[in-house]
Scaffold this motif. Structure first.
Motif, mmCIF file in Angstrom:
data_model
loop_
_atom_site.group_PDB
_atom_site.id
_atom_site.type_symbol
_atom_site.label_atom_id
_atom_site.label_comp_id
_atom_site.label_asym_id
_atom_site.label_seq_id
_atom_site.Cartn_x
_atom_site.Cartn_y
_atom_site.Cartn_z
ATOM 1 N N LEU A 256 29.262 6.319 39.823
ATOM 2 C CA LEU A 256 28.617 7.408 39.803
ATOM 3 C C LEU A 256 27.844 7.437 41.082
ATOM 4 C CD1 LEU A 256 28.295 8.382 36.158
ATOM 5 C CD2 LEU A 256 30.313 9.042 37.739
ATOM 6 N N GLY A 257 28.081 8.871 41.564
ATOM 7 C CA GLY A 257 27.259 9.621 42.975
ATOM 8 C C GLY A 257 26.829 10.551 42.289
ATOM 9 N N ALA A 258 26.078 11.829 43.460
ATOM 10 C CA ALA A 258 25.469 12.542 43.502
ATOM 11 C C ALA A 258 25.396 13.832 42.300
ATOM 12 C CB ALA A 258 24.982 13.067 44.052
ATOM 13 N N CYS A 259 25.310 14.054 41.230
ATOM 14 C CA CYS A 259 25.770 15.497 40.670
ATOM 15 C C CYS A 259 24.122 16.070 41.428
ATOM 16 C CB CYS A 259 25.433 14.937 39.290
ATOM 17 S SG CYS A 259 26.155 16.552 38.306
ATOM 18 N N SER A 260 25.543 16.609 41.963
ATOM 19 C CA SER A 260 24.513 18.449 42.321
ATOM 20 C C SER A 260 25.826 19.492 41.911
ATOM 21 C CB SER A 260 24.752 18.203 44.289
ATOM 22 O OG SER A 260 26.398 18.518 44.537
ATOM 23 N N ASN A 266 33.160 18.729 38.146
ATOM 24 C CA ASN A 266 34.183 17.936 38.459
ATOM 25 C C ASN A 266 34.308 16.544 37.494
ATOM 26 O OD1 ASN A 266 34.869 18.862 40.776
ATOM 27 N ND2 ASN A 266 33.726 18.725 42.053
ATOM 28 N N THR A 267 35.002 15.609 36.928
ATOM 29 C CA THR A 267 35.252 14.413 36.128
ATOM 30 C C THR A 267 35.487 13.028 36.678
ATOM 31 O OG1 THR A 267 35.783 16.304 34.282
ATOM 32 C CG2 THR A 267 36.046 13.422 34.124
ATOM 33 N N TYR A 268 35.296 12.321 36.705
ATOM 34 C CA TYR A 268 35.520 11.363 37.464
ATOM 35 C C TYR A 268 35.648 9.828 36.098
ATOM 36 C CZ TYR A 268 33.290 13.187 41.638
ATOM 37 O OH TYR A 268 33.484 14.211 42.687
ATOM 38 N N LYS A 269 36.582 8.928 36.720
ATOM 39 C CA LYS A 269 37.004 7.580 35.657
ATOM 40 C C LYS A 269 35.459 6.697 36.696
ATOM 41 C CE LYS A 269 39.657 3.992 34.640
ATOM 42 N NZ LYS A 269 39.473 4.291 33.050
ATOM 43 N N MET A 270 34.864 6.265 35.762
ATOM 44 C CA MET A 270 33.922 5.612 35.766
ATOM 45 C C MET A 270 33.733 3.571 36.016
ATOM 46 S SD MET A 270 30.356 6.588 33.137
ATOM 47 C CE MET A 270 31.397 6.028 32.195
ATOM 48 N N GLN A 271 33.439 3.160 37.105
ATOM 49 C CA GLN A 271 33.225 1.786 37.300
ATOM 50 C C GLN A 271 33.996 0.862 36.203
ATOM 51 O OE1 GLN A 271 31.334 0.170 40.418
ATOM 52 N NE2 GLN A 271 32.287 2.138 41.865
ATOM 53 N N VAL A 276 27.276 4.513 24.605
ATOM 54 C CA VAL A 276 26.152 5.182 23.761
ATOM 55 C C VAL A 276 26.385 5.355 22.211
ATOM 56 C CG1 VAL A 276 25.338 6.886 24.180
ATOM 57 C CG2 VAL A 276 25.719 6.127 26.160
ATOM 58 N N GLY A 277 25.332 4.988 21.525
ATOM 59 C CA GLY A 277 25.290 5.009 20.351
ATOM 60 C C GLY A 277 26.915 4.054 19.711
ATOM 61 N N GLY A 278 27.028 3.013 19.904
ATOM 62 C CA GLY A 278 27.739 2.619 19.499
ATOM 63 C C GLY A 278 29.341 2.827 19.672
ATOM 64 N N PHE A 279 29.819 4.059 21.103
ATOM 65 C CA PHE A 279 30.874 4.371 21.510
ATOM 66 C C PHE A 279 31.100 4.396 22.709
ATOM 67 C CE2 PHE A 279 29.697 7.336 17.522
ATOM 68 C CZ PHE A 279 30.536 7.009 17.162
ATOM 69 N N GLY A 280 32.282 4.365 23.112
ATOM 70 C CA GLY A 280 32.926 3.812 24.532
ATOM 71 C C GLY A 280 33.234 4.884 25.441
ATOM 72 N N TYR A 281 32.501 5.665 26.361
ATOM 73 C CA TYR A 281 32.648 6.327 27.290
ATOM 74 C C TYR A 281 33.168 5.378 28.578
ATOM 75 C CZ TYR A 281 29.963 8.615 24.473
ATOM 76 O OH TYR A 281 30.006 9.355 23.049
ATOM 77 N N ASP A 282 33.975 6.344 29.370
ATOM 78 C CA ASP A 282 35.006 5.540 30.387
ATOM 79 C C ASP A 282 34.966 6.790 32.277
ATOM 80 O OD1 ASP A 282 36.426 2.840 29.747
ATOM 81 O OD2 ASP A 282 37.300 4.609 28.168
ATOM 82 N N TYR A 283 34.617 8.148 31.573
ATOM 83 C CA TYR A 283 34.157 9.274 32.578
ATOM 84 C C TYR A 283 33.140 9.672 32.346
ATOM 85 C CZ TYR A 283 39.646 8.478 32.591
ATOM 86 O OH TYR A 283 40.821 8.186 32.488
ATOM 87 N N ALA A 284 32.914 10.257 33.657
ATOM 88 C CA ALA A 284 31.608 11.554 33.525
ATOM 89 C C ALA A 284 31.841 12.597 33.965
ATOM 90 C CB ALA A 284 30.481 11.022 33.946
ATOM 91 N N ILE A 285 31.532 13.975 33.521
ATOM 92 C CA ILE A 285 31.939 15.006 34.034
ATOM 93 C C ILE A 285 30.026 15.964 34.775
ATOM 94 C CG2 ILE A 285 31.009 16.076 32.132
ATOM 95 C CD1 ILE A 285 33.159 18.559 32.859
#
Length: 543
Positions: A256-260, A266-271, A276-285
């Protein structure tokens, strides 16, 4: 002599070194006194500190000569006097019990931490987790031919980066977990991570924390980076605790790049998947300052297409054009304005929007203003009308969540916590920035829209009703009398969420049955106020 491959938190002070290219720079130390603090948390009074002399060939090989001191108090402070060394490069070890950050009590097991330092230009040196983690890495680099100064600088840069921090100007042996500088705070954050075993769910035993110290030191010693599994554990802990390294380690691990503020919403798919807490996350906003993680289901739901058509209408009164959005539900065709009406003022009180006299909401009226079988034009253009409460219900039920109506720009103005795609091209944006009831924390930006309901008028229930739509919770408050409002103020405040789409209605009814079945999803909150002068936005619906 070959360097050992690992360094442990147990007692082992006889560590050998290789030959360095820095032999010519070696200077003797004469009659030196050094002081410092030893900390995991602070080591307990009576703990032991050892300083080991190294050979004058520039290696870090111990000569066997040692100096000894005991910790003077429970702050971990020590002093070693009358130090005479053939080389300025010294190896230090502290052994004993320490105060745990998680419990503020002494540990149940003893540990040892190490430090490698150049005493030629310093009279103090601290021993802590960072000096310990870089210790074996420094020895390995020196054995490979690096000077002590280069090995120290490289190992220090690497250990901060591995934890997701930028290398500070001060060196590790200058840091103090009780200090107030940014660098001291970083050391404290790392110490807390380790004391919690990189686990937010419980406080591990001292033995487990001790084992983690060994794992980190051994993982780092060979190549100056952490394994993917260790980095993932640090990321999970940091994200849950919102520590200052979270953005950098998300960049390292997930790309993930900078968040400003410019990136807000804006939402991005992570590499790679972040757990976290037993749950998988593929995207970040991007929230504007940090990243909020989304799982695939959340992302797919937010981006799912909703069948609709877009169009344009023109208000014949002033020639202004407006975007529209159309859909069909339960056999009924709807065409809604997809922009706020801007005729005259552009924001209206309830009575202005409904085009009725103010007195009608303040006193009994035997005549009916609205007919069950009619639509109410209000301030809308000809052949368009103010949407009734049932029409808002149809719209919200069709899209499934008010988040589907928010403009993408809403998150840039005020982050809602949701990914916004404006799936219906409805373009709802916050236009109000003052609290609509008197309370602390009620000044989130919001968008009020006009509606009405067909109910008989009575003075006892002449009150403005705020239908407050939120996504995941259902609160209900329908008082018997208007004066009950104050008693339920706290409950009303709890129903308010950040970034909300409110539908303002006037309900004139004494016989409203609070035991009626819950209105189907999307859930909403009813907030009651005696005020009638709130401004609202108008979205007209075609007849």
């Amino acid at each position: 002599m070959t360097l050992i491959a690992s360094i442990c938190a147990c007692v082992d002070r006889n560590v050998a070194g290789g030959i360095s290219e820095e032999t010519e720079g070696v200077v003797a130390i004469t009659d030196k006194t050094i002081a410092g603090v030893s900390q995991k948390g602070p080591f307990a009074k009576g703990s032991n500190v050892y300083l080991k002399e190294t050979k004058d060939d520039g290696s870090l090989t111990p000569t066997g000569k040692e100096f000894y001191a005991t910790i003077r108090n429970n702050k971990g402070q020590f002093k070693i006097e009358n130090i005479n060394l053939e080389s300025q490069y010294a190896l230090l070890t502290v052994e004993g019990y320490y105060t745990r950050e998680s419990t503020n009590m002494f540990s149940s097991c003893a540990i040892s931490l190490n430090a490698a330092t150049d005493l030629s230009k310093r009279n103090s040196t601290n021993i802590n987790l960072l000096t310990h983690f870089e210790y074996q890495r420094i020895l390995n680099l020196v054995e490979s031919g690096a000077t002590f100064a280069k090995a120290k600088a490289q190992a220090e840069k690497e250990i901060f980066a591995a934890f997701g921090y930028e290398k500070p100007d001060r060196t590790a042996e200058d840091l103090d977990i009780t200090g107030e500088s940014e660098e001291d705070r970083i050391l404290h954050e790392i110490s807390v991570m380790v004391d919690n075993g990189l686990d937010n769910s419980y406080t591990p035993s001292c033995e487990k924390s001790k084992a983690l110290i060994d794992t980190i030191a051994n993982d780092f010693a060979t190549d100056g980076i952490f394994s993917d599994s260790l980095t993932a554990a640090i990321l999970e802990f940091s994200y849950q605790k919102n520590t200052s390294n979270t953005l950098r380690i998300l960049k390292q691990y997930a790309g993930l790049g900078a968040c400003s503020p410019v990136e807000a919403g804006n939402t991005y798919k992570m590499q790679r998947t972040v757990f976290v807490g037993g749950f998988g996350y593929d995207y970040a906003i991007c929230t504007g300052t940090s990243w909020s993680l989304l799982d695939s289901d959340e992302y797919n739901n937010a981006t799912a297409a909703i069948q609709h058509k877009t169009g344009i209408m023109t208000d014949p009164r002033d020639g202004k054009t407006y975007k529209t959005t159309s859909f069909t539900t339960n056999g009924k065709n709807y065409e809604w304005m997809a922009e706020n009406l801007q005729y005259a003022e552009g924001k209206y009180t309830w009575t202005e929007a409904m085009a009725i006299d103010d007195s009608l909401v303040n006193k009994p009226n035997s005549s009916s203003i609205l007919k069950d079988d009619s639509v109410h034009q209000g301030i809308c253009p000809e052949n368009w009308h103010i949407p009734g409460f049932w029409e808002w219900k149809d719209l919200l039920k069709y899209v499934g969540s008010p988040n589907k109506l928010y403009s993408k720009n809403w998150n840039k103005i005020y982050f809602t916590g949701f990914q916004l795609e404006d799936n219906m091209d409805f373009n709802a944006e916050p236009t109000f920035f003052e609290p609509y009831i008197d309370c602390d924390g009620c000044n989130s930006p919001y968008a009020n829209f006009i509606t009405y309901t067909l109910e008989p008028i009575t003075l006892d229930r002449a009150t403005t009703i705020y239908q407050h739509y939120i996504t995941d919770y259902y609160y209900t408050y329908i008082p018997t009398k208007v004066n009950d409002y104050a008693e339920y103020a706290d409950q009303i405040v709890k129903a308010i969420s950040k970034g909300t789409l409110n539908i303002v209605s006037a309900l004139f009814a004494s016989d409203y049955d609070a035991s009626d079945p819950y209105i189907p999803y999307p859930y909403f909150t009813i907030i009651v106020s005696t005020k009638t002068n709130f401004e609202v936005n108008v979205r007209c619906v075609k007849n």
